[in-house]
Enzyme design. Sequence first.
Site, PDB file in Angstrom:
ATOM      1  N   HIS A  27       0.594  -1.243  -0.565  1.00  0.00           N
ATOM      2  CA  HIS A  27       0.450  -0.040   0.008  1.00  0.00           C
ATOM      3  C   HIS A  27       1.352   1.513  -0.247  1.00  0.00           C
ATOM      4  O   HIS A  27       1.359   1.718   1.105  1.00  0.00           O
ATOM      5  CB  HIS A  27      -1.334  -0.398   1.173  1.00  0.00           C
ATOM      6  CG  HIS A  27      -2.014  -1.047   1.104  1.00  0.00           C
ATOM      7  ND1 HIS A  27      -1.200  -2.455   1.229  1.00  0.00           N
ATOM      8  CD2 HIS A  27      -2.728  -1.213   1.193  1.00  0.00           C
ATOM      9  CE1 HIS A  27      -2.299  -3.303   1.636  1.00  0.00           C
ATOM     10  NE2 HIS A  27      -3.608  -2.342   1.226  1.00  0.00           N
ATOM     11  N   GLY A 116      -3.375  -3.645  11.443  1.00  0.00           N
ATOM     12  CA  GLY A 116      -3.367  -3.958  10.576  1.00  0.00           C
ATOM     13  C   GLY A 116      -5.490  -4.126  10.439  1.00  0.00           C
ATOM     14  O   GLY A 116      -5.746  -3.936   9.595  1.00  0.00           O
ATOM     15  N   LEU A 118      -8.716  -2.549  11.224  1.00  0.00           N
ATOM     16  CA  LEU A 118      -8.411  -1.295  11.356  1.00  0.00           C
ATOM     17  C   LEU A 118      -9.130  -0.915  12.476  1.00  0.00           C
ATOM     18  O   LEU A 118     -10.271  -1.385  13.000  1.00  0.00           O
ATOM     19  CB  LEU A 118      -9.217  -0.984  10.090  1.00  0.00           C
ATOM     20  CG  LEU A 118      -8.392  -0.523   8.619  1.00  0.00           C
ATOM     21  CD1 LEU A 118      -8.989  -0.180   7.785  1.00  0.00           C
ATOM     22  CD2 LEU A 118      -6.992  -0.141   8.950  1.00  0.00           C
ATOM     23  N   ASP A 154      -9.576   6.609   7.377  1.00  0.00           N
ATOM     24  CA  ASP A 154     -10.761   6.686   6.937  1.00  0.00           C
ATOM     25  C   ASP A 154     -10.993   5.495   7.608  1.00  0.00           C
ATOM     26  O   ASP A 154     -12.354   5.163   7.952  1.00  0.00           O
ATOM     27  CB  ASP A 154     -11.022   7.406   6.022  1.00  0.00           C
ATOM     28  CG  ASP A 154     -10.437   8.268   5.245  1.00  0.00           C
ATOM     29  OD1 ASP A 154     -11.141   9.526   5.481  1.00  0.00           O
ATOM     30  OD2 ASP A 154     -10.086   8.247   4.243  1.00  0.00           O
ATOM     31  N   ASN A 184      -7.144  11.566   3.779  1.00  0.00           N
ATOM     32  CA  ASN A 184      -7.979  11.218   1.995  1.00  0.00           C
ATOM     33  C   ASN A 184      -8.874  11.123   1.550  1.00  0.00           C
ATOM     34  O   ASN A 184      -9.002  11.435   0.343  1.00  0.00           O
ATOM     35  CB  ASN A 184      -6.361  11.082   1.869  1.00  0.00           C
ATOM     36  CG  ASN A 184      -6.293   9.275   2.289  1.00  0.00           C
ATOM     37  OD1 ASN A 184      -7.585   8.979   2.020  1.00  0.00           O
ATOM     38  ND2 ASN A 184      -5.589   8.724   2.769  1.00  0.00           N
ATOM     39  N   HIS A 258      -3.789   3.063  -3.378  1.00  0.00           N
ATOM     40  CA  HIS A 258      -4.322   2.790  -2.683  1.00  0.00           C
ATOM     41  C   HIS A 258      -3.288   0.894  -1.852  1.00  0.00           C
ATOM     42  O   HIS A 258      -2.463   0.918  -0.955  1.00  0.00           O
ATOM     43  CB  HIS A 258      -5.386   2.289  -1.723  1.00  0.00           C
ATOM     44  CG  HIS A 258      -6.015   1.534  -0.361  1.00  0.00           C
ATOM     45  ND1 HIS A 258      -6.232   2.725   0.842  1.00  0.00           N
ATOM     46  CD2 HIS A 258      -6.259   0.730  -0.188  1.00  0.00           C
ATOM     47  CE1 HIS A 258      -6.146   1.635   1.227  1.00  0.00           C
ATOM     48  NE2 HIS A 258      -6.662   0.647   0.951  1.00  0.00           N
ATOM     49  N   GLU A 399     -16.864  -3.727  24.701  1.00  0.00           N
ATOM     50  CA  GLU A 399     -16.575  -4.959  24.615  1.00  0.00           C
ATOM     51  C   GLU A 399     -15.180  -4.909  24.374  1.00  0.00           C
ATOM     52  O   GLU A 399     -14.133  -5.196  23.780  1.00  0.00           O
ATOM     53  CB  GLU A 399     -17.549  -6.151  24.267  1.00  0.00           C
ATOM     54  CG  GLU A 399     -18.738  -6.352  25.595  1.00  0.00           C
ATOM     55  CD  GLU A 399     -19.391  -5.616  25.634  1.00  0.00           C
ATOM     56  OE1 GLU A 399     -20.742  -6.222  25.961  1.00  0.00           O
ATOM     57  OE2 GLU A 399     -19.531  -5.500  24.212  1.00  0.00           O
ATOM     58  N   PHE A 425     -20.401 -12.735  24.494  1.00  0.00           N
ATOM     59  CA  PHE A 425     -19.692 -11.398  23.588  1.00  0.00           C
ATOM     60  C   PHE A 425     -18.293 -11.777  23.898  1.00  0.00           C
ATOM     61  O   PHE A 425     -17.673 -10.700  23.079  1.00  0.00           O
ATOM     62  CB  PHE A 425     -20.463 -10.436  24.889  1.00  0.00           C
ATOM     63  CG  PHE A 425     -21.228 -10.195  25.115  1.00  0.00           C
ATOM     64  CD1 PHE A 425     -22.440 -10.693  23.790  1.00  0.00           C
ATOM     65  CD2 PHE A 425     -22.143  -9.846  26.638  1.00  0.00           C
ATOM     66  CE1 PHE A 425     -23.539 -10.216  24.614  1.00  0.00           C
ATOM     67  CE2 PHE A 425     -23.497  -9.351  26.276  1.00  0.00           C
ATOM     68  CZ  PHE A 425     -24.600 -10.210  25.017  1.00  0.00           C
ATOM     69  N   HIS A 449     -21.236 -16.529  33.064  1.00  0.00           N
ATOM     70  CA  HIS A 449     -22.502 -16.625  32.363  1.00  0.00           C
ATOM     71  C   HIS A 449     -22.161 -17.943  31.219  1.00  0.00           C
ATOM     72  O   HIS A 449     -22.257 -17.429  29.843  1.00  0.00           O
ATOM     73  CB  HIS A 449     -23.325 -15.942  31.928  1.00  0.00           C
ATOM     74  CG  HIS A 449     -23.458 -14.843  33.084  1.00  0.00           C
ATOM     75  ND1 HIS A 449     -22.626 -14.417  33.692  1.00  0.00           N
ATOM     76  CD2 HIS A 449     -24.688 -14.505  33.337  1.00  0.00           C
ATOM     77  CE1 HIS A 449     -23.527 -13.884  35.086  1.00  0.00           C
ATOM     78  NE2 HIS A 449     -24.605 -13.722  35.067  1.00  0.00           N
ATOM     79  N   HIS A 461     -28.300 -15.020  24.954  1.00  0.00           N
ATOM     80  CA  HIS A 461     -26.977 -14.927  26.246  1.00  0.00           C
ATOM     81  C   HIS A 461     -25.667 -16.381  26.743  1.00  0.00           C
ATOM     82  O   HIS A 461     -25.579 -16.414  26.618  1.00  0.00           O
ATOM     83  CB  HIS A 461     -27.136 -14.496  26.876  1.00  0.00           C
ATOM     84  CG  HIS A 461     -27.939 -12.778  26.806  1.00  0.00           C
ATOM     85  ND1 HIS A 461     -28.861 -12.145  25.917  1.00  0.00           N
ATOM     86  CD2 HIS A 461     -27.327 -11.446  27.457  1.00  0.00           C
ATOM     87  CE1 HIS A 461     -28.954 -10.969  25.774  1.00  0.00           C
ATOM     88  NE2 HIS A 461     -28.373 -10.997  27.112  1.00  0.00           N
ATOM     89  N   ARG A 508     -22.350 -19.346  36.220  1.00  0.00           N
ATOM     90  CA  ARG A 508     -23.035 -18.186  37.405  1.00  0.00           C
ATOM     91  C   ARG A 508     -23.928 -19.164  38.435  1.00  0.00           C
ATOM     92  O   ARG A 508     -24.342 -18.884  39.112  1.00  0.00           O
ATOM     93  CB  ARG A 508     -24.219 -17.645  36.368  1.00  0.00           C
ATOM     94  CG  ARG A 508     -26.109 -17.353  36.838  1.00  0.00           C
ATOM     95  CD  ARG A 508     -26.564 -16.845  36.162  1.00  0.00           C
ATOM     96  NE  ARG A 508     -28.053 -15.930  36.777  1.00  0.00           N
ATOM     97  CZ  ARG A 508     -29.194 -16.355  36.397  1.00  0.00           C
ATOM     98  NH1 ARG A 508     -29.088 -17.035  35.446  1.00  0.00           N
ATOM     99  NH2 ARG A 508     -29.732 -15.274  37.261  1.00  0.00           N
TER     100      ARG A 508
END
Length: 652
Positions: A27, A116, A118, A154, A184, A258, A399, A425, A449, A461, A508
């Site tokens: 790049h 890397g 992003l 960006d 840019n 790019h 998270e 999660f 949990h 969940h 839990r």
Amino acid sequence: MNKLHKDLSNAIRFLSIDAVQKANSGHPGMPMGMADVATVLFKSFLRFNPKNPNWINRDRFVLSAGHGSMLLYSLLHLTGYKSISLNDIKNFRQLKSICAGHPEYHPGTGIETTTGPLGQGIANSVGFAIAEEILKKKLGKEIINHKTYVLAGDGCLMEGISHEAMSLAGHLKLKNLVMLFDNNSISIDGPTSLAVSDNFKKRFESYGWDYILINGHNEKEIFTALKKAQNAKKPTVISCKTKIGYGSPNKSGKASSHGSPIGLDEIKLVRKSLDWKCKPFEIPKSILNEWRKVGNKGAKLDSAWNKIYKRKKNLVDKVFKNNFSKALKNEKQNSLKENKSLASRKASELTLNALTKENNTLIGGSADLAGSNNTKTKHHNAINSVNFNGDYIHYGVREHAMAGIMNGLALHSKFIPYGGTFLIFSDYCKPSIRLSALMQQRVIYVMTHDSIGLGEDGPTHQPIEQLSGLRSIPNLNVFRPADRMETIECWELALKNSKTPSVLSLTRQNLKPIRKKYSNINKCSLGAYEVLRTNKKINLTIFASGSEVNLAIETSHKLAKDKIYSKVVSVPCQDIFDLQSKSYKKKILDEAKFKISIEAASTDCWKKYIGTEGLAFGIDTFGKSAPYKEIYKYFGLTVQNISQRTKKLIKS
């Protein structure tokens, strides 16, 4: 633009162009566009010492837009880091070159983090900035007083993690954090207007950041903006309007510069356009000397700082001193003395209470679930915008940022960060967890949990495939302890494994104690070990983890009544067990003809132990919303069902 600045910037541009062209991959556009900004930063503001890359009071430079890696490699080589030779740059993107396609963290090289994916670097930089504030409070401004600069594009700012991390940074008023936004307006698909119409000024100011808009090719504007950021009262975004592929007559300002080489013919035109008469990879001695002067300035700063550091070394050593062994030993003894059923999330809290009693480098936190994850102890002092004299971070419902920020905390110095959320999660955290493993950072993920055992919250969940997915990540230890004793031991292993991140998968629901005797040996360090045997001679091995070890024990006793004798093997960490000696694994795996596994999750990662003839009791669909005992019954995770099906297996 004065000639020296132009020459220094062009040295970055042409090293980048030539390396990408030789690799026929990479790049070039971003390094060409941000060379002016990077030159002013390194020449006039960044505090660093190439001769001592680990100087703790150095400024951190994080390249969140990691695809533009040649910008970083060029800067490190030009300023005199031994880690990046010209030969390394010539071998950009080739096997064994430190100049990988995207920056990969190596201690003491100037590459501060792996970027890397992003937006990751933005979250890491927030972690760096928090770590600096904490250390400044502990050690004083004479020892710790530096900044973190993050270069983001960006694409970084389109990723959701950027919102999470920048929001928290603004909330904490991290005045030591400066973002250089390569504005840019070009992405791979073309102009960013295809997908984005954000008002950046309003966006960043709503987070609580200062916003400065400049021409990213105007040396004076760049300098003035960076100068202003030195005395900021909150984090600063310097929005640098740049031309991607700057200097290219046909490709500047276009997506074509790019993500691919600009081509030999275009490189000739760039050389002519920027008046660069050198051959590929050739840097005139006068320009290289000027860059080396930039690098040498840091040695004087480091030397002056080191005199102060020597006077305060005892304080520094005290801050970074950890002695977890005594606390963990006491906890083991308390566990046996109290001998009661306890959820492993509660067992984890009791362990943390013991660990945080004395000041150490543990930095806790949770994604707005402290009361459910049991991550905040009575000894913790929460960090906020006016007080960094603490050791607990309220990350909010963020998270992914939490995980990325913890990577930054770990990378910055010797902090051991841990953060809590529900296991389900972990999907929001996974890109950052993967980078923890790739960078070999001691980051601890407390994930509670951990199964259908959470009950009524239902399938949204209830983690099913998460354990399997996490176990597939190289260099990540996924712990699922079966009782309080195992929880203590898993914490001990997570703290001792300095080059491996850990996931603690916790319940839990309450768990009965499976260990009745004290042992100086950490049995979980084997990954899997025998916890029960109903006869000297057995024909069945039952593997289980976490909450299902109790179920396995009950099943084993029931089968013994029918003269089917077995051993129960608790498997708190498959990752560690797989690293054991062949003889130990043979002893655990090959003693009995028949094998079954029990885990309230996806069954696929157990098949390597039980083989094609074994039975895997688990869940390969989504969960249900109901009291947890009813759900276990619904999915056949009961003594009755498991023993009946096991009898059929043995008698078939």
